[in-house]
Design a protein around this motif. Structure first.
Motif, PDB file in Angstrom:
ATOM      1  N   UNK A 174     106.674 -47.270  -2.529  1.00  0.00           N
ATOM      2  CA  UNK A 174     105.449 -48.080  -2.592  1.00  0.00           C
ATOM      3  C   UNK A 174     104.571 -47.783  -3.807  1.00  0.00           C
ATOM      4  N   UNK A 181      91.811 -55.237  -2.624  1.00  0.00           N
ATOM      5  CA  UNK A 181      92.303 -55.877  -1.386  1.00  0.00           C
ATOM      6  C   UNK A 181      93.823 -55.732  -1.266  1.00  0.00           C
ATOM      7  N   UNK A 182      94.519 -56.040  -2.355  1.00  0.00           N
ATOM      8  CA  UNK A 182      95.994 -56.019  -2.318  1.00  0.00           C
ATOM      9  C   UNK A 182      96.503 -54.582  -2.149  1.00  0.00           C
ATOM     10  N   UNK A 219      96.073 -53.748   1.341  1.00  0.00           N
ATOM     11  CA  UNK A 219      97.006 -54.454   2.235  1.00  0.00           C
ATOM     12  C   UNK A 219      98.332 -53.712   2.335  1.00  0.00           C
ATOM     13  N   UNK A 220      98.823 -53.177   1.198  1.00  0.00           N
ATOM     14  CA  UNK A 220     100.093 -52.439   1.262  1.00  0.00           C
ATOM     15  C   UNK A 220      99.915 -51.107   1.975  1.00  0.00           C
ATOM     16  N   UNK A 261     100.834 -49.051   9.359  1.00  0.00           N
ATOM     17  CA  UNK A 261     101.196 -49.791  10.572  1.00  0.00           C
ATOM     18  C   UNK A 261     102.690 -49.636  10.852  1.00  0.00           C
ATOM     19  N   UNK A 285      99.351 -53.586  -8.230  1.00  0.00           N
ATOM     20  CA  UNK A 285      98.148 -54.230  -7.702  1.00  0.00           C
ATOM     21  C   UNK A 285      96.888 -53.723  -8.410  1.00  0.00           C
ATOM     22  N   UNK A 304     105.025 -47.964  -7.086  1.00  0.00           N
ATOM     23  CA  UNK A 304     104.974 -49.031  -8.088  1.00  0.00           C
ATOM     24  C   UNK A 304     104.260 -50.295  -7.596  1.00  0.00           C
ATOM     25  N   UNK A 305     104.366 -50.594  -6.307  1.00  0.00           N
ATOM     26  CA  UNK A 305     103.634 -51.749  -5.765  1.00  0.00           C
ATOM     27  C   UNK A 305     102.130 -51.511  -5.884  1.00  0.00           C
ATOM     28  N   UNK A 341      97.679 -50.407   4.351  1.00  0.00           N
ATOM     29  CA  UNK A 341      97.537 -50.696   5.782  1.00  0.00           C
ATOM     30  C   UNK A 341      98.896 -51.031   6.397  1.00  0.00           C
ATOM     31  N   UNK A 342      99.671 -51.872   5.714  1.00  0.00           N
ATOM     32  CA  UNK A 342     100.984 -52.261   6.239  1.00  0.00           C
ATOM     33  C   UNK A 342     101.924 -51.073   6.349  1.00  0.00           C
ATOM     34  N   UNK A 343     101.838 -50.180   5.370  1.00  0.00           N
ATOM     35  CA  UNK A 343     102.681 -48.979   5.404  1.00  0.00           C
ATOM     36  C   UNK A 343     102.347 -48.105   6.618  1.00  0.00           C
TER      37      UNK A 343
END
Lengths: 210, 210
Positions: free
Chosen positions: B192, B159-160, B163-164, B170, B199, B194-195, B166-168
């Motif tokens: 992104x 999920x997490x 989320x990153x 967008x 996750x 490393x994020x 999808x946000x990227x």
């Protein structure tokens, strides 16, 4: 309508009907102007004229244009107030913890996350809102926090911060993925706080022009 | 139409018109079935019937239902293939680097990021697509990678990660924020990666039930 009453920028509460109507008329006019012309070219004078009120009344209710914008597009918290408070004094770990708490606070209150999700939806689907947002963040928010951000391009740091926030709201409230949708607010804050802190103040591989 | 030809799951290329038409009819039927019934209840038999072809032909073109779903919803890469390859063997830093390269690869190729962004838009705006996606990832993708994820709830990790991502998409393609929109693909991947790695495999404060 009394002009003696203290300026309010919060939610309407116990306000008399006439005042609430004036306030709503200003917000509606502002929404339309920001959508029509973008943030920069929308003037308080024009918004007041559209709402049929004196420009001083706009300032009385909302203060500067920045704050009127925040209310008009429905942001539940003012980034010009909240972001400096989160970033002032503290290393990346402290800031991550503050961001985790801030996210938890927003997610715990339906009023707050519903308004924020609505603002994200509007930004994603209405090009005029997207344009106003694209002007507002670098031109108004960035100057208030740039000295508190990490090295490199502060605009990119805000972009990345926003990307995770938008993705989180999309996943939790728009798409509705499990378990993110049902997870307690504190756990969500703990999961994304460090990501948001890294984007704002941490070190990451910056553009090298290759 | 020859059934001797090797199975293809890639983009149409040099395929004869009849084959391409059959393939498109299967994809259209699959899209409709997945939207109507969700992932789990859509059967290859039913999709084949809707497309007016033999079920064996569906398997010939697309293999298992999972792969047909990936093609039908327009995912440019198959998460069942790509994610295990990224996660297999390597610590968080190595995986972050692979993710950074993977993101850069997708962003560099318009064909790939346009299809991915279209899938995100459809998921965000069409509840039927959202439902099929909500079934596909935990039921099909998670079993293929759960042993490669970090501790705790693997569904939440996916999920997490989503989320990153999808946000990227967008921020870069739908809302179009500057400089994220114009930044070179490699720099975005580096920001992104490393994020996404954290996750998927890193340690973060997991839900504690408080």
């Amino acid at each position: 309508m009394s002009t003696e009453q203290p300026r309010e920028r919060g939610r309407p509460s116990g306000r008399r009907a006439g005042e609430s109507g004036t306030r709503d008329a200003i917000l509606a006019a502002a929404r339309q102007r920001f959508a029509d012309t973008g943030y920069d070219r929308a003037s308080l004078r024009g918004i007041a004229a559209d709402a049929g009120v004196d420009q001083k009344l706009v300032a009385h209710y909302f203060g500067a244009k920045q704050h009127l914008f925040v209310e008009a597009v429905g942001l539940p918290l003012d980034p010009l107030v909240v972001l400096p408070a989160i970033l002032e004094g503290g290393d990346e770990a402290v800031i991550a913890e503050r961001l985790a708490q801030g996210i938890a606070l927003v997610l715990e209150q339906p009023e707050l996350h519903q308004r924020l999700t609505a603002a994200v939806r509007a930004t994603a689907t209405e090009p005029a809102v997207a344009r106003a947002m694209r002007e507002f963040f670098p031109d108004q928010v960035l100057p208030a926090v740039s000295h508190l951000l990490g090295p490199g391009d502060g605009r990119l740091r805000l972009n990345l911060f926003g990307s995770q926030l938008v993705g989180l709201l999309m996943g939790r409230y728009v798409i509705g993925v499990d378990p993110l949708t049902n997870l307690e607010a504190k756990a969500v804050g703990a999961a994304v706080g460090p990501t948001l802190a890294r984007y704002l103040v941490g070190s990451y591989a910056l553009p090298t022009g290759n």
